[in-house]
Design a protein around this motif. Structure first.
Motif, PDB file in Angstrom:
ATOM      1  N   ASP A   1      95.062  77.205  67.460  1.00  0.00           N
ATOM      2  CA  ASP A   1      94.543  77.928  68.619  1.00  0.00           C
ATOM      3  C   ASP A   1      95.524  78.988  69.090  1.00  0.00           C
ATOM      4  OD1 ASP A   1      92.135  76.330  68.931  1.00  0.00           O
ATOM      5  OD2 ASP A   1      93.470  74.718  69.576  1.00  0.00           O
TER       6      ASP A   1
ATOM      7  N   GLY B   1      91.823  80.426  62.142  1.00  0.00           N
ATOM      8  CA  GLY B   1      91.179  79.452  63.009  1.00  0.00           C
ATOM      9  C   GLY B   1      91.745  78.054  62.903  1.00  0.00           C
TER      10      GLY B   1
ATOM     11  N   TYR C   1      97.564  84.858  69.388  1.00  0.00           N
ATOM     12  CA  TYR C   1      96.274  84.191  69.585  1.00  0.00           C
ATOM     13  C   TYR C   1      95.177  85.185  69.239  1.00  0.00           C
ATOM     14  CZ  TYR C   1      96.808  87.010  73.741  1.00  0.00           C
ATOM     15  OH  TYR C   1      97.021  88.078  74.582  1.00  0.00           O
ATOM     16  N   ASP C   2      93.965  84.684  69.126  1.00  0.00           N
ATOM     17  CA  ASP C   2      92.798  85.525  68.881  1.00  0.00           C
ATOM     18  C   ASP C   2      91.939  85.481  70.135  1.00  0.00           C
ATOM     19  OD1 ASP C   2      90.496  86.779  68.092  1.00  0.00           O
ATOM     20  OD2 ASP C   2      90.291  85.713  66.190  1.00  0.00           O
ATOM     21  N   SER C   3      91.970  86.548  70.920  1.00  0.00           N
ATOM     22  CA  SER C   3      91.271  86.547  72.209  1.00  0.00           C
ATOM     23  C   SER C   3      89.758  86.466  72.058  1.00  0.00           C
ATOM     24  CB  SER C   3      91.633  87.812  73.002  1.00  0.00           C
ATOM     25  OG  SER C   3      91.256  88.981  72.290  1.00  0.00           O
ATOM     26  N   LYS C   4      89.252  86.697  70.838  1.00  0.00           N
ATOM     27  CA  LYS C   4      87.804  86.668  70.630  1.00  0.00           C
ATOM     28  C   LYS C   4      87.266  85.255  70.496  1.00  0.00           C
ATOM     29  CE  LYS C   4      88.073  89.323  67.010  1.00  0.00           C
ATOM     30  NZ  LYS C   4      89.523  89.617  67.069  1.00  0.00           N
ATOM     31  N   ARG C   5      88.135  84.286  70.264  1.00  0.00           N
ATOM     32  CA  ARG C   5      87.657  82.905  70.092  1.00  0.00           C
ATOM     33  C   ARG C   5      88.672  81.899  70.630  1.00  0.00           C
ATOM     34  NH1 ARG C   5      87.882  82.628  63.447  1.00  0.00           N
ATOM     35  NH2 ARG C   5      90.104  83.071  63.204  1.00  0.00           N
ATOM     36  N   LEU C   6      88.949  82.022  71.893  1.00  0.00           N
ATOM     37  CA  LEU C   6      89.883  81.104  72.540  1.00  0.00           C
ATOM     38  C   LEU C   6      89.137  79.908  73.123  1.00  0.00           C
ATOM     39  CD1 LEU C   6      92.398  83.426  74.451  1.00  0.00           C
ATOM     40  CD2 LEU C   6      92.921  81.886  72.549  1.00  0.00           C
ATOM     41  N   ALA C   7      89.562  78.714  72.743  1.00  0.00           N
ATOM     42  CA  ALA C   7      89.007  77.489  73.332  1.00  0.00           C
ATOM     43  C   ALA C   7      89.504  77.359  74.768  1.00  0.00           C
ATOM     44  CB  ALA C   7      89.440  76.281  72.510  1.00  0.00           C
TER      45      ALA C   7
END
Length: 311
Positions: free
Chosen positions: A143, A140, A286-292
């Motif tokens: 991004d 985290g 990237y982490d698609s579960k917590r994208l700003a």
């Protein structure tokens, strides 16, 4: 029925491949398959005929395809109008950026395009070894990161999109024993050679070491340098030999400029490798579960440039 279901449906319809469609949509394949199944339940019909070798539209899928395109086009037009009115006014994008780039996507152009679209978003750019940046995305701290890793090297828990691949080449001084060769095997290098290596933990370092392992030889004596430009220049001066992506020697902003004629800076020779697997991969992770929101917008701009490099 949700708009994202239609987007995923069209991605599969275009690629005829669930894995590629998931990558294009920046989601895990399992998630995309679940959403397609939900769409099929909503419409009451099977949309794809799936076998182990192919994916084809059914009659219901062929009927839905033009309708889905029309709906998403209307939504895009409405969103474009709203973006022009409001835009992503503020935010921050924490971006990891590898030093070695490959493929048709110019990250400088991507960043400039993003800034034009979203001038209120601040960039925080980090340059570090690929393994560190991927770990930072997973934790985290970043991004999005553009890293020198292929699909098999991306850590579990991260999504990725391959941006490009670049053949590795060997740079030797003009008076090296192999300087008159065009193509070599790494096993052809003298045992006494000194290898100018990129920093430990980088994607390029991994790929070079893997190439030596496939050749069945040790990399030999080496020392680390933190800049690709310096690696090529030192090889040209006879300090040692180096293995780098070809775009690091030839191309805009490279050590030799856009020549590509086999002669590098200072008369250094650039030798191709017979090992076709000796390739430097670059991916965005990237982490698609917590994208700003800013990260979602950045990935969208990346995708636009992948599809239309002249954008």
């Amino acid at each position: 029925m949700e708009l994202r279901h239609l987007k995923y449906f069209l991605a599969v319809a275009e690629t005829r491949n669930f894995t590629q469609a998931a990558a294009n949509c920046f989601v895990a394949q399992s998630a995309l398959s679940q959403q397609i199944a939900r769409l099929e339940k909503d419409v009451g019909a099977v949309l794809f005929s799936r076998t182990s070798r192919s994916v084809r539209l059914t009659a219901a899928g062929e009927l839905l395809e033009p309708l889905a395109r029309r709906v998403l086009a209307d939504v895009d037009n409405a969103q474009a109008a709203l973006d022009a009115l409001a835009g992503l006014r503020r935010g921050r994008l924490r971006l990891g950026l590898v030093q070695t780039l490959a493929g048709s996507v110019d990250l400088v152009e991507v960043m400039a395009d993003f800034h034009t679209r979203y001038p209120g978003v601040d960039f925080h750019v980090v340059n570090a070894p690929s393994s560190e940046m991927a770990a930072a995305v997973l934790a985290g701290g970043l991004d999005v990161a553009v890293v020198g890793l292929g699909s098999r090297q991306v850590p579990d828990g991260l999504d990725h999109r391959l941006l490009g691949s670049d053949p590795l080449v060997v740079v030797v001084p003009h008076d090296h024993d192999l300087a008159d060769h065009d193509v070599i095997d790494l096993a052809d290098l003298p045992e006494s050679h000194q290898l100018i290596q990129f920093a430990e933990g980088t994607g390029l370092r991994r790929q070079v070491e893997a190439a030596f392992a496939r050749a069945g030889v040790e990399p030999g004596r080496h020392f680390e340098v933190g800049q690709l430009y310096d690696m090529v220049q030192l090889a040209a001066r006879g300090v040692g030999i180096t293995v780098v992506p070809i775009s690091s020697v030839f191309g805009a902003g490279s050590a030799a400029g856009p020549k590509g004629n086999g002669v590098g800076p200072g008369g250094a020779r650039v030798l191709r490798l017979a090992d076709k697997a000796a390739v430097h991969h670059v991916s965005v992770v990237y982490d698609s579960k917590r994208l700003a929101p800013a990260a979602v917008a950045f990935l969208d701009v990346v995708e636009r440039h992948l599809k239309h490099p002249s954008v």
